[in-house]
Design an enzyme around this catalytic site. Structure first.
Site, PDB file in Angstrom:
ATOM      1  N   ASP A  90       0.860  -1.174   0.000  1.00 15.67           N
ATOM      2  CA  ASP A  90       0.000   0.000   0.000  1.00 15.67           C
ATOM      3  C   ASP A  90       0.901   1.230   0.000  1.00 15.67           C
ATOM      4  O   ASP A  90       2.055   1.168   0.443  1.00 15.67           O
ATOM      5  CB  ASP A  90      -0.890  -0.024   1.247  1.00 15.67           C
ATOM      6  N   ASP A  92      -0.190   5.042   0.765  1.00 19.92           N
ATOM      7  CA  ASP A  92      -0.426   6.124   1.723  1.00 19.92           C
ATOM      8  C   ASP A  92      -0.194   5.664   3.157  1.00 19.92           C
ATOM      9  O   ASP A  92      -0.832   4.731   3.645  1.00 19.92           O
ATOM     10  CB  ASP A  92      -1.857   6.651   1.587  1.00 19.92           C
TER      11      ASP A  92
END
Length: 337
Positions: A90, A92
């Site tokens: 991922d 963010d």
């Protein structure tokens, strides 16, 4: 009572649109990786960061290895030369502090992609998402349409060029060294490493390229002859759609998900994390931390405290690159007055 529906949390499962979004993202990722493959990784160094015996900064669990009553350490991870394995990160608050959408929005505002009227509308939409805490389909569709209308008619190459500049301006110094070391450990082991994010696939691809990663899975905006139409392919790559993208990419790349690893900070990514044999919670939010402990997942926390870094808006808003920068745009505008 219908008016209070947005107050009730809803569980999201994979839909036809999320499957479409995942498959489109996987196709775009493989195409981009083929056209812009990074140079071969150097051989793995002894005790590379991110191996099972390594220790992460502010790790919330003991580093795997020997424990009381055991004499043999766990096998090294990632396993060098395992070409059936890959790693999915991922973006963010996992690889980068804050939200890529937020930083990209700041750059677009600086380049006058926004008008004051649009800023006001985006500000209201973002405030609604924060207040509600859930994703009402009709409201999200309105927000996405508003955001996508900004890039409609612009060339993909134009946004890619601007994205390169924005990375240097706002993102390069926000990469978590600890997570970057984990990604490098997979590269050193000869494995492919992919970003998986709700941010636009073009933005995600730029970040992946700059970090020397294999490629990126991201939200795909429709384009015809290299020009954005203002529509998405499927839906934003968020929650179940991320899992569908990883599943589609793994099938296309002949990967064994049981031998793959995934890394995220958000409980929204539990569907993706649950797909692989080696899930990691990185800088986890409260719900993910609880889930990871209950399922004996490994945790790493590279923040200077338990409090999460909150920069920009949640990726869960899923309204594209522009809406993510609304809050920053308003703040910048007020400072300039």
């Amino acid at each position: 009572m219908a008016a209070l529906g947005w107050l009730t949390p809803r569980r999201r499962s994979a839909t036809a649109r999320s499957v479409l979004a995942g498959e489109a993202s996987a196709e775009a990722a493989r195409k981009s990786a083929r056209s812009d493959a990074p140079p071969p990784a150097e051989p793995a160094a002894p005790e590379a960061p991110g191996t099972a015996t390594g220790t992460g900064t502010h790790s919330t669990t003991d580093a795997p290895g020997t424990t009381a009553g055991e004499t043999a350490p766990e096998p090294a991870f990632p396993v060098p030369g395992d070409d059936l394995a890959a790693a999915f990160f991922d973006l963010d608050n996992t690889v980068m502090q804050g939200a890529a959408i937020f930083h990209f929005g700041r750059g677009l505002y600086k380049r006058e992609f926004f008008r004051r009227r649009e800023l006001a509308r985006f500000a209201w939409q973002q405030a609604w998402f924060r207040l509600a805490g859930v994703e009402d389909p009709e409201h999200m569709q309105d927000a996405r349409d508003s955001a996508l209308s900004i890039v409609k008619g612009h060339k993909v190459s134009e946004l890619m060029s601007i994205g390169e500049e924005i990375y240097d301006e706002y993102m390069a110094e926000r990469i978590w060294p600890g997570t970057r070391a984990l990604a490098q450990a997979h590269l050193d082991a000869g494995q492919k490493v992919w970003l998986v994010t709700a941010a636009p696939v073009e933005t995600a691809t730029i970040i992946a390229r700059r970090l020397g990663l294999t490629g990126a899975l991201g939200t795909v905006a429709e384009s015809v002859d290299g020009v954005y139409t203002g529509r998405l392919v499927g839906e934003p790559l968020h929650g179940p759609a991320k899992a569908e993208a990883v599943r589609a990419l793994a099938a296309a790349e002949d990967l064994d998900l049981a031998r793959c690893a995934a890394y995220s900070d958000s409980h929204n990514d539990i569907p993706m994390l649950s797909l692989v044999g080696h899930p990691y919670a990185i800088n986890p939010d409260t719900k993910l931390r609880k889930h990871a402990r209950a399922h004996d997942w490994r945790l790493r926390d590279y923040r200077t405290g338990r409090k999460a870094v909150k920069v920009g808006v949640p990726a869960a808003a899923g309204v594209g690159a522009i809406a993510g920068g609304a809050a920053a745009a308003i703040a910048l505008h007020r400072r300039r007055k």
